[in-house]
Enzyme design. Structure first.
Site, short mmCIF file in Angstrom:
data_model
loop_
_atom_site.label_atom_id
_atom_site.label_comp_id
_atom_site.label_asym_id
_atom_site.label_seq_id
_atom_site.Cartn_x
_atom_site.Cartn_y
_atom_site.Cartn_z
N ILE A 188 0.92 -1.06 -0.40
CA ILE A 188 0.33 0.38 -0.19
C ILE A 188 1.12 1.35 0.04
O ILE A 188 2.15 0.95 0.29
CB ILE A 188 -1.25 -0.21 1.51
CG1 ILE A 188 -0.78 -0.06 2.71
CG2 ILE A 188 -2.09 -1.35 0.96
CD1 ILE A 188 -0.30 -0.47 3.60
N ASP A 189 0.42 1.92 -0.12
CA ASP A 189 1.12 3.61 -0.49
C ASP A 189 1.47 3.98 0.64
O ASP A 189 0.85 4.14 1.96
CB ASP A 189 0.46 4.98 -1.39
CG ASP A 189 -0.08 4.72 -2.49
OD1 ASP A 189 0.54 3.37 -3.42
OD2 ASP A 189 -1.14 4.78 -3.11
N LYS A 190 2.58 4.69 0.78
CA LYS A 190 3.51 5.24 1.95
C LYS A 190 2.60 6.02 2.80
O LYS A 190 1.80 5.85 4.28
CB LYS A 190 4.25 6.72 1.08
CG LYS A 190 5.35 6.78 2.96
CD LYS A 190 6.31 8.06 1.72
CE LYS A 190 6.50 9.54 2.70
NZ LYS A 190 6.16 10.14 3.27
N ARG A 204 -7.43 5.32 -5.61
CA ARG A 204 -7.20 7.09 -5.47
C ARG A 204 -6.96 7.35 -6.99
O ARG A 204 -7.63 8.81 -7.98
CB ARG A 204 -5.20 7.10 -5.39
CG ARG A 204 -5.07 7.17 -4.18
CD ARG A 204 -3.51 7.29 -3.83
NE ARG A 204 -2.68 8.35 -3.69
CZ ARG A 204 -1.94 8.76 -3.77
NH1 ARG A 204 -0.85 7.37 -3.45
NH2 ARG A 204 -0.82 9.78 -4.04
#
Length: 304
Positions: A136-138, A236
């Site tokens: 998963i993204d930062k 997103r």
């Protein structure tokens, strides 16, 4: 050799390295290209090169290499380990933490923390991404499953490929979504105008996101999302595509948005079949405090 992955090409088209990277989402295209160079990928009983054009009913077998000794530094970073046994672990990644080391983030990543807190990790993805099955993204918080050995890694990766895992997210988006439920089916690939971003493009990878409205506020909507595929920045990109970008998103959202530590996106529910016992496991992680406080503030009546 350790374990192996195998399957049959159905409707996919294009180069073998591209097709396999789209099917086996927990492995990078560069990793698959390396396996092709090393002769670990066999198609219909023959070794092939990365530019081989797949055909219907092609059968592939990937002989996964043996685990390699890890060289990334272990760091004593606080880590919320929700569950672990001898085969798998589930961790609740905080917002702001990168999953694995890269050129811009050589240390203090989730991998560095995993090496300190867990007794062993799978080596299929090499020394930079030990145990990492998905990412998963930062600035996205929430649950990740971690493989502690190669056999478990293979099983979890296959579940992701077969779309049998459960991955539910909670997000706060701009605008009021008028309908209660929806499904976004739109291919995702690198943006034609900004190579640092992803976008909905005609030649992108197949991507499906389902969403359900949980609550509506004056200018925002709280939604639950379920992934069918796992493309880079999928939620997103998809939410921006339909006109409801995620609040706080510094890349895909508007500049003027809610204050926070990045996008209001949380991987709150994770489910999968245990590689050894065959038992279905489900885990939940509460929203981060900044997310909760923001919702509380949005719910308060406006004073005139």
């Amino acid at each position: 050799m350790a374990d192996k992955l195998e399957g049959t090409i159905t409707n996919e088209q294009g180069r073998i390295d591209k097709v396999l990277s789209e099917r086996l989402t927990s492995y990078s295209r560069s990793q698959i290209q390396q396996w092709l160079k090393e002769g670990l990928v066999v198609l219909n009983g023959q070794k092939v090169k990365a530019n081989y054009q797949v055909k219907p009913d092609d059968h592939f077998i990937i002989h996964l290499p043996e685990e390699k000794p890890l060289e990334v530094e272990a760091c004593d970073i606080p880590l919320d380990v929700v569950y672990q046994d001898q085969d798998v672990a589930v961790v609740n990644k905080p917002q702001g933490m990168v999953v694995h080391p890269s050129h811009g983030h050589p240390t203090h990543t989730l991998v560095n923390a995993l090496l300190f807190h867990l007794d062993q990790l799978s080596g299929i993805n090499g020394v930079i991404r030990p145990g990492i099955v998905h990412r998963i993204d930062k600035d996205t918080s929430g649950l990740l499953m971690v493989a502690k050995n190669d056999r478990s890694h293979t099983s979890l990766a296959q579940q992701l490929q077969d779309k049998t895992t459960l991955r539910e997210y909670t997000a706060l988006v701009h605008g009021n979504i008028p309908h209660q439920k929806g499904t976004i089916t739109a291919p995702i690939g690198r943006s034609k105008t900004n190579r640092q971003m992803q976008d909905v493009v005609d030649d992108g990878k197949f991507a499906v996101t389902h969403f359900t409205v949980l609550e509506r506020f004056a200018d925002f909507t709280l939604i639950k999302l379920q992934l069918e595929t796992g493309r880079t920045h999928q939620i997103r990109v998809h939410m921006k595509y339909i006109g409801y970008p995620i609040a706080g998103d510094p890349v895909y959202g508007p500049k003027r948005t809610l204050k926070g530590n990045g996008q209001f996106l949380h991987a709150g529910v994770l489910g999968f079949t245990h590689p050894t016992s065959g038992q279905w496991l489900t885990f939940e992680a509460p929203l981060p405090e900044v997310f909760k406080k923001t919702l509380d503030n949005l719910a308060k009546p406006i004073d005139f």
